[in-house]
Write a protein that holds these residues in place. Structure first.
Motif, PDB file in Angstrom:
ATOM      1  N   ALA A  89       7.428   2.826   8.305  1.00 37.93           N
ATOM      2  CA  ALA A  89       6.492   2.058   7.725  1.00 37.93           C
ATOM      3  C   ALA A  89       5.531   2.637   6.742  1.00 37.93           C
ATOM      4  N   ALA A  90       4.914   3.591   7.255  1.00 38.88           N
ATOM      5  CA  ALA A  90       3.526   4.285   6.582  1.00 38.88           C
ATOM      6  C   ALA A  90       4.233   4.594   5.439  1.00 38.88           C
ATOM      7  N   VAL A  91       5.292   5.284   5.428  1.00 42.37           N
ATOM      8  CA  VAL A  91       5.795   6.109   4.270  1.00 42.37           C
ATOM      9  C   VAL A  91       6.413   4.983   3.411  1.00 42.37           C
ATOM     10  N   GLY A  92       6.904   4.214   3.834  1.00 43.45           N
ATOM     11  CA  GLY A  92       7.512   2.921   3.026  1.00 43.45           C
ATOM     12  C   GLY A  92       6.287   2.526   2.265  1.00 43.45           C
ATOM     13  N   GLU A  93       5.155   2.097   2.934  1.00 41.65           N
ATOM     14  CA  GLU A  93       4.073   1.589   2.375  1.00 41.65           C
ATOM     15  C   GLU A  93       3.675   2.340   1.046  1.00 41.65           C
ATOM     16  N   GLN A  94       3.690   3.698   1.454  1.00 42.72           N
ATOM     17  CA  GLN A  94       2.877   4.593   0.390  1.00 42.72           C
ATOM     18  C   GLN A  94       3.992   4.593  -0.839  1.00 42.72           C
TER      19      GLN A  94
END
Length: 159
Positions: A83-88
């Protein structure tokens, strides 16, 4: 039109043009435009555009590595990192994700490899933040660097 009016008008036009050139040369043209009621739209810095593209490409590669590790080792809880990498990546405008390389078969080695990739991404985004010119891009890149560092900690805790 009299000769005096023509010369006076020419002097005013040349003077105004000179002021605009001087304002552009000193980087104050946007301030001048804003002062007279024009909403300036700054042009993106070509160097920032290159940094942004490089960060987006690297983040897409990181997302592919996280996805490959998650698929290769379904017992690892990588939902928060995904989720974090996708948001970034979304914050950077997205990029086409390449096919992720297969992670190591050993789960511990896969965790170490993913944590190392996140550490490298953290350092790269911090370096990009230092070289970026736009304050907004600096904030995004610095936040990404911190997010990568936190994700690396999360991944290492799975070992």
């Amino acid at each position: 039109m009299t000769r005096r009016a023509l010369i006076g008008t020419g002097a005013v036009v040349v003077g105004a043009g000179g002021l605009l050139v001087a304002a552009e040369a000193t980087g104050r043209l946007d301030d001048v435009a804003d002062a007279v009621g024009i909403d300036p739209k700054p042009q993106p810095d070509p160097d920032d555009t290159r940094v942004l593209r490089r960060a987006a490409r690297a983040t897409a590669e990181l997302q592919a590595a996280v996805a490959a590790t998650s698929a290769g080792h379904p017992g690892l809880d990588l939902a928060a990192v995904t989720a974090a990498v996708g948001e970034q990546l979304a914050a950077l405008g997205g990029a086409e994700a390449p096919a992720g390389a297969a992670p190591p078969a050993d789960q511990g080695a896969a965790v170490d490899a993913l944590a190392q990739a996140l550490d490298i991404a953290c350092k790269d985004r911090a370096r990009d933040a230092v070289t970026a010119g736009s304050p907004a891009l600096v904030r995004v890149l610095a936040a990404m660097s911190a997010g990568h560092a936190q994700s690396a900690r999360v991944v290492r805790s799975l070992r």
